[in-house]
Design a protein around this motif. Sequence first.
Motif, PDB file in Angstrom:
ATOM      1  N   GLN A   1       0.833  -1.209   0.000  1.00 55.89           N
ATOM      2  CA  GLN A   1       0.000   0.000   0.000  1.00 55.89           C
ATOM      3  C   GLN A   1       0.864   1.254   0.000  1.00 55.89           C
ATOM      4  OE1 GLN A   1      -2.074  -0.954   3.624  1.00 55.89           O
ATOM      5  NE2 GLN A   1      -3.957  -1.425   2.504  1.00 55.89           N
TER       6      GLN A   1
ATOM      7  N   GLU B   1       2.342   1.700  -3.421  1.00 57.76           N
ATOM      8  CA  GLU B   1       1.288   2.196  -4.315  1.00 57.76           C
ATOM      9  C   GLU B   1       1.021   3.680  -4.061  1.00 57.76           C
ATOM     10  OE1 GLU B   1      -3.451   1.429  -4.840  1.00 57.76           O
ATOM     11  OE2 GLU B   1      -2.193  -0.354  -4.573  1.00 57.76           O
ATOM     12  N   ALA B   2       1.031   4.074  -2.788  1.00 57.13           N
ATOM     13  CA  ALA B   2       0.825   5.489  -2.448  1.00 57.13           C
ATOM     14  C   ALA B   2       1.963   6.341  -2.992  1.00 57.13           C
ATOM     15  CB  ALA B   2       0.701   5.657  -0.938  1.00 57.13           C
TER      16      ALA B   2
ATOM     17  N   GLU C   1       1.379   6.900  -6.580  1.00 57.80           N
ATOM     18  CA  GLU C   1       0.287   7.856  -6.767  1.00 57.80           C
ATOM     19  C   GLU C   1       0.735   9.284  -6.470  1.00 57.80           C
ATOM     20  OE1 GLU C   1      -4.285   8.702  -5.297  1.00 57.80           O
ATOM     21  OE2 GLU C   1      -3.392   6.739  -4.927  1.00 57.80           O
ATOM     22  N   LEU C   2       1.541   9.464  -5.427  1.00 56.00           N
ATOM     23  CA  LEU C   2       2.065  10.797  -5.114  1.00 56.00           C
ATOM     24  C   LEU C   2       2.920  11.316  -6.270  1.00 56.00           C
ATOM     25  CD1 LEU C   2       2.947  10.220  -1.370  1.00 56.00           C
ATOM     26  CD2 LEU C   2       1.213  11.809  -2.251  1.00 56.00           C
TER      27      LEU C   2
END
Length: 143
Positions: free
Chosen positions: A27, A30-31, A34-35
């Motif tokens: 996670q 993945e974050a 995304e950032l």
Amino acid sequence: MAYNAHLGKVGIWASVLRGDDTARRPQIEEAAAELEELGYGTLWIGGSPSPDMAYRLLAATSRVTVGTSILNIWEHAAPEMAARHAQLTDEFGGRFLLGLGVSHMETRTGLALDHPLAHRPYSAMRSYLDMLDNAPRAVPPAG
């Protein structure tokens, strides 16, 4: 205010990026991706991160710079850190930024308060930086 293209216009600092909880690492990675997609230029890992934590974020992204906000010099030997810096720099195209700090040697590492540099943080940092300068592959001041 000067703009540094290497760091981008906006960065984010978060201790959650450390990824201490192995179950949450996917996670967190993945974050990080995304950032990067949202346009952040630098991800600063809080809480005295290790180079391994930076590696995971670098591997999960392709453009963003990843920095150790304050890597505790008492927890990471300078020669090993210099070698790790070279490896991360080579593998990820210079996207790794090494941030250092003296932190709290006696509480973080369990070393005795009578350690020669325990009460001399400036001297401890100078010594550490000298070792980075004199490593087989020196860590540049901006690195």
